[in-house]
Design a protein around this motif. Sequence first.
Motif, PDB file in Angstrom:
ATOM      1  N   GLN A  24      50.344  35.810  20.920  1.00 37.90           N
ATOM      2  CA  GLN A  24      51.668  35.248  21.312  1.00 37.90           C
ATOM      3  C   GLN A  24      51.491  33.770  20.877  1.00 37.90           C
ATOM      4  O   GLN A  24      52.189  33.024  20.226  1.00 37.90           O
ATOM      5  CB  GLN A  24      52.318  35.463  22.475  1.00 37.90           C
ATOM      6  CG  GLN A  24      52.747  36.824  22.550  1.00 37.90           C
ATOM      7  CD  GLN A  24      53.628  37.196  21.357  1.00 37.90           C
ATOM      8  OE1 GLN A  24      54.495  36.641  20.828  1.00 37.90           O
ATOM      9  NE2 GLN A  24      53.677  38.658  21.211  1.00 37.90           N
ATOM     10  N   ASP A  25      50.463  33.130  21.533  1.00 36.05           N
ATOM     11  CA  ASP A  25      49.872  31.741  21.215  1.00 36.05           C
ATOM     12  C   ASP A  25      49.763  31.352  20.041  1.00 36.05           C
ATOM     13  O   ASP A  25      50.010  30.390  19.362  1.00 36.05           O
ATOM     14  CB  ASP A  25      48.755  31.361  22.085  1.00 36.05           C
ATOM     15  CG  ASP A  25      49.281  31.326  23.706  1.00 36.05           C
ATOM     16  OD1 ASP A  25      50.469  31.285  24.079  1.00 36.05           O
ATOM     17  OD2 ASP A  25      48.139  31.356  24.294  1.00 36.05           O
ATOM     18  N   MET A  26      48.933  32.445  19.126  1.00 40.16           N
ATOM     19  CA  MET A  26      48.691  32.229  17.633  1.00 40.16           C
ATOM     20  C   MET A  26      50.031  32.206  16.696  1.00 40.16           C
ATOM     21  O   MET A  26      50.224  31.341  15.893  1.00 40.16           O
ATOM     22  CB  MET A  26      47.902  33.247  17.272  1.00 40.16           C
ATOM     23  CG  MET A  26      47.369  33.319  15.920  1.00 40.16           C
ATOM     24  SD  MET A  26      45.804  34.238  15.599  1.00 40.16           S
ATOM     25  CE  MET A  26      46.276  35.737  15.903  1.00 40.16           C
ATOM     26  N   VAL A  27      50.966  33.205  17.137  1.00 39.47           N
ATOM     27  CA  VAL A  27      52.320  32.901  16.529  1.00 39.47           C
ATOM     28  C   VAL A  27      52.926  31.780  16.689  1.00 39.47           C
ATOM     29  O   VAL A  27      53.683  31.147  15.772  1.00 39.47           O
ATOM     30  CB  VAL A  27      53.073  34.365  16.855  1.00 39.47           C
ATOM     31  CG1 VAL A  27      54.440  34.105  16.434  1.00 39.47           C
ATOM     32  CG2 VAL A  27      52.296  35.610  16.431  1.00 39.47           C
ATOM     33  N   TYR A  78      38.786  33.130  18.333  1.00 41.35           N
ATOM     34  CA  TYR A  78      39.918  33.069  18.039  1.00 41.35           C
ATOM     35  C   TYR A  78      40.995  31.941  19.044  1.00 41.35           C
ATOM     36  O   TYR A  78      41.888  31.309  18.456  1.00 41.35           O
ATOM     37  CB  TYR A  78      40.744  34.523  17.814  1.00 41.35           C
ATOM     38  CG  TYR A  78      40.576  34.770  16.346  1.00 41.35           C
ATOM     39  CD1 TYR A  78      41.911  34.855  15.345  1.00 41.35           C
ATOM     40  CD2 TYR A  78      39.383  35.509  15.904  1.00 41.35           C
ATOM     41  CE1 TYR A  78      41.604  35.437  14.058  1.00 41.35           C
ATOM     42  CE2 TYR A  78      39.117  35.890  14.330  1.00 41.35           C
ATOM     43  CZ  TYR A  78      40.280  35.720  13.617  1.00 41.35           C
ATOM     44  OH  TYR A  78      39.899  36.290  12.425  1.00 41.35           O
ATOM     45  N   ARG A  79      40.703  32.293  20.189  1.00 39.09           N
ATOM     46  CA  ARG A  79      41.499  31.548  21.133  1.00 39.09           C
ATOM     47  C   ARG A  79      41.013  29.871  20.925  1.00 39.09           C
ATOM     48  O   ARG A  79      41.947  29.357  20.940  1.00 39.09           O
ATOM     49  CB  ARG A  79      40.807  31.802  22.667  1.00 39.09           C
ATOM     50  CG  ARG A  79      41.932  31.284  23.555  1.00 39.09           C
ATOM     51  CD  ARG A  79      41.366  31.685  25.019  1.00 39.09           C
ATOM     52  NE  ARG A  79      40.729  33.126  25.397  1.00 39.09           N
ATOM     53  CZ  ARG A  79      41.406  34.107  25.325  1.00 39.09           C
ATOM     54  NH1 ARG A  79      42.694  34.069  25.342  1.00 39.09           N
ATOM     55  NH2 ARG A  79      40.737  35.395  25.456  1.00 39.09           N
ATOM     56  N   SER A  80      39.942  29.488  20.453  1.00 39.42           N
ATOM     57  CA  SER A  80      39.395  28.183  20.286  1.00 39.42           C
ATOM     58  C   SER A  80      40.161  27.842  19.179  1.00 39.42           C
ATOM     59  O   SER A  80      40.620  26.745  19.092  1.00 39.42           O
ATOM     60  CB  SER A  80      38.021  28.155  20.180  1.00 39.42           C
ATOM     61  OG  SER A  80      37.542  26.892  19.876  1.00 39.42           O
ATOM     62  N   SER A  81      40.313  28.558  18.127  1.00 42.86           N
ATOM     63  CA  SER A  81      41.048  28.333  16.693  1.00 42.86           C
ATOM     64  C   SER A  81      42.439  28.107  17.155  1.00 42.86           C
ATOM     65  O   SER A  81      43.127  27.123  16.543  1.00 42.86           O
ATOM     66  CB  SER A  81      40.804  29.194  15.754  1.00 42.86           C
ATOM     67  OG  SER A  81      41.146  28.984  14.653  1.00 42.86           O
ATOM     68  N   VAL A  82      43.043  28.743  17.921  1.00 44.33           N
ATOM     69  CA  VAL A  82      44.483  28.372  18.407  1.00 44.33           C
ATOM     70  C   VAL A  82      44.565  27.270  19.043  1.00 44.33           C
ATOM     71  O   VAL A  82      45.598  26.602  18.735  1.00 44.33           O
ATOM     72  CB  VAL A  82      45.106  29.721  19.105  1.00 44.33           C
ATOM     73  CG1 VAL A  82      46.474  29.727  19.725  1.00 44.33           C
ATOM     74  CG2 VAL A  82      45.017  31.039  18.197  1.00 44.33           C
ATOM     75  N   ILE A  83      43.777  27.048  20.079  1.00 42.17           N
ATOM     76  CA  ILE A  83      43.967  25.846  20.944  1.00 42.17           C
ATOM     77  C   ILE A  83      43.629  24.489  19.995  1.00 42.17           C
ATOM     78  O   ILE A  83      44.333  23.501  19.973  1.00 42.17           O
ATOM     79  CB  ILE A  83      42.919  25.607  22.239  1.00 42.17           C
ATOM     80  CG1 ILE A  83      43.099  26.738  23.099  1.00 42.17           C
ATOM     81  CG2 ILE A  83      42.527  24.324  22.575  1.00 42.17           C
ATOM     82  CD1 ILE A  83      41.981  27.120  24.053  1.00 42.17           C
ATOM     83  N   MET A  84      42.781  24.792  18.940  1.00 39.40           N
ATOM     84  CA  MET A  84      42.731  23.695  17.961  1.00 39.40           C
ATOM     85  C   MET A  84      44.047  23.427  17.130  1.00 39.40           C
ATOM     86  O   MET A  84      44.161  22.239  16.816  1.00 39.40           O
ATOM     87  CB  MET A  84      41.531  23.659  17.074  1.00 39.40           C
ATOM     88  CG  MET A  84      40.259  23.449  17.792  1.00 39.40           C
ATOM     89  SD  MET A  84      38.646  23.339  16.704  1.00 39.40           S
ATOM     90  CE  MET A  84      38.604  25.263  16.369  1.00 39.40           C
TER      91      MET A  84
END
Length: 854
Positions: free
Chosen positions: A483-486, A444-450
Amino acid sequence: MTFKNVAVEPQTEKKTYSQDEAYEASLIYFKGDDLAARVWVNKYALKDSFGYLYENTPDDMHRRLASEIARIEKNYENPMSEDEIFALLKDFKYIVPQGGPMTGIGNDYQIASLSNCFVIGNEGHSDSYGGIMKVDQEQVQLMKRRGGVGHDLSHIRPKGSPVKNSALTSTGIVPFMERYSNSTREVAQDGRRGALMLSVSIKHPDAESFIDAKLEQGKVTGANVSVKIHDDFMQSVEAGEKYMTQYPTDAKIPKYTKEIDADGLWKKIVHNAWKSAEPGILFWDTIIKESVPDCYADLGYKTVSTNPCGEIPLCPYDSCRLIAVNLYSYVENPFTPQARFNFDLFKKHVQVAQRMMDDIIDLELEKINGIIGKIDSDPEDQEIKNIERSMWLKIQTKAKEGRRTGVGITAEGDMLAALGLRYGSDDATDFSEEIHKTVALEAYRSSVIMAKERGAFKIYNADREKNNPMIKRLRTADEQLYQDMVKYGRRNIALLTIAPTGTTSLMTQTTSGIEPVFMPVYKRRRKVNPNDKNVKVDFVDEVGDSWEEYVVFHHKFKDWMTINGFELKKNYPEADLDAMIAKSPYYKATSNDVDWMNKVRMQGKIQKWVDHSISVTINLPADADEELVGRLYFEAWKSGCKGVTVYRDGSRSGVLISNKKEEEVEEKPDSIFPTKRPIELEADVVRFQNSKDKWVAFIGTIDGRPYEIFTGLSDDEDGILLPRSVVSGKIIKNVNPDGTKRYDFQYTNKQGYRTTIEGLSYKFNPVFWNYAKLISGVLRHGMPIHKVVNTVTSLQFDNDTINSWKAGVARALKKYVPDGTVAEGAICGECGSKNVVYQEGCLICPDCGTSKCG
């Protein structure tokens, strides 16, 4: 028109390799592992339609994959280089694309999808014949592009419902199960058949018929079947209450209701699963409640069914590609007191695996464009092409809009053993849960970075997802990630799965998926020439072939042996092998040893960190009772599993459980068929070829079971003037003017006219006819089909033509052997296992995956 076989040169100047060259080179690559080498050459090496191989070892394949993924990477910020990607793929060590991606990326010789899984459907509004036929066509079109397909049947009206056509009432679900199953069996995928999942809601009034459909021999053999179980049904079973079924199943005011005994239906599900390993169970309310894509159900992402192995629940016209991370490779100092898991490297690679998955979506979109282009260029009428073209446009939209991925793992069993943890123990389960929590957070972290670098998936909306249980767990574990995802969104609508990784694990040389080791030590056989010097013959089979038996060690068990000072080449007595296993971390940790309840609880704990689902099997011994199966299902439901499959040793459809039961069946075979032959019989037409000769078989059936067979050389390429489109008809018993009997074949042509071919009894060679009468007599007296096949195969003839006839009869009858029936006396030529079974007319070795058809 006659077509002749002519030599065809490869369509490129690329270097080509023979099958033997690639096998020998791959055997060195896999360090003498014959099975891994053969699997790679046969299934994954790049080849064209004429059989030319363009890759010599998996290094060539991994370079092909790395080149293509790197090409996509260049379209985005901070691209990975081809060499970086190749290093992660090389030797199947870290990141392993599965199935479709491994075969299809960079493959210009096939117009095929990269997706492993598809779900199709009527999008909730059509159970008309037109809608049902549309789904039939769509599943075939997908299967020919190599995809596995699932669809749900809950939208079909229950049996007896009024319809406004000449039938007056609906036939219900079961006839359409058979239609979809037969279509699947017809589709060839590079040496294998298509794969299909059929599901139905337990709320449907025809659910009981669906559950029983596969128990009838020869029925629905081309599909896996699963029941969508709802919480209120499980609660009714627990409370001993009645349960209300209805149609439509999701209607607030249904058109039709039917009260049933919940416990009675539950016991039927349990019994059938105990007896035949089907139906599978899908805990549907858990699936929907946990599903992140279902936060967008009103935008077309309502989950309706799963792929054939159940690990990817999908909405109609969505698809998914799969990739696995090899867990064993992150264990440092394996099988020693200093063993540790390198979480830092693992986190980095999970992020990269997610990124590669997103790149593969772009590659898939290119493939879909190619498929649509191929459809457009085909000479067929536009009306014929519309359904296929429209379907691929819908799939294209879902891939662009949702960008769904399937990152998973393999080698869980070996990882735990290498760390000194016994699979199924509390410590091992806790560690596995931490591993999968890490996978979820880093993917999920990778998907947010992308999303920050490449853009979020088109319909991302944080408010829609904020109450989803999976998203809430991620937030609890890592508030900053949430929070990054939001803030930036997420690149992919859903990310994670755990697939079976069947043949993939043969090449990683590890345990499969999250499963434990099957056996750390086992015996295999290889065929030998008894006249060669220094050859030891341990076994001679029924046809006189000689075999040598030898001990095989599971690859990572060999690592344990080496690290602990055991010699690999020593010939160990049985007692010494048992003592050695008892000292290892694989002791009491095989698929048949693991505590079943603990394995279910382990699955439930891991499921909380997997946003799709998990393919896992609970293996039970042959003497396990039905009550245990029921308890395991309840434990799975309460543990939060999304689905579960229980396999009791020997419990395949059509398999006789014990010698006693086999004797009981054979004591009263005459009850299977009427004592007098009916005037008319339904008949199947089976065509086959031996060497250059074309043959045709007419098989009369009663209730789908062979009753008689007539076969021989066809007069021409159309088979005694029979159009190729004819696959069924009737065999009619008639009388000649002189009083002698004859058998005619009658079929209906495309224009709806009946055509009769008179006298099958004298169309064929008299010798064939006499043997056909003999075999038909055996069939009519109810001998199990696999025993008839064995009898036919064992016949000895000096005449090559008669032998070809014999082979054709056996091949034709094999199609009717119930899936899972043990092939008595058969031995797998790859691994030497005696556990060879029939599956869709082919011989399959469940132990190593080898298949042989014809």
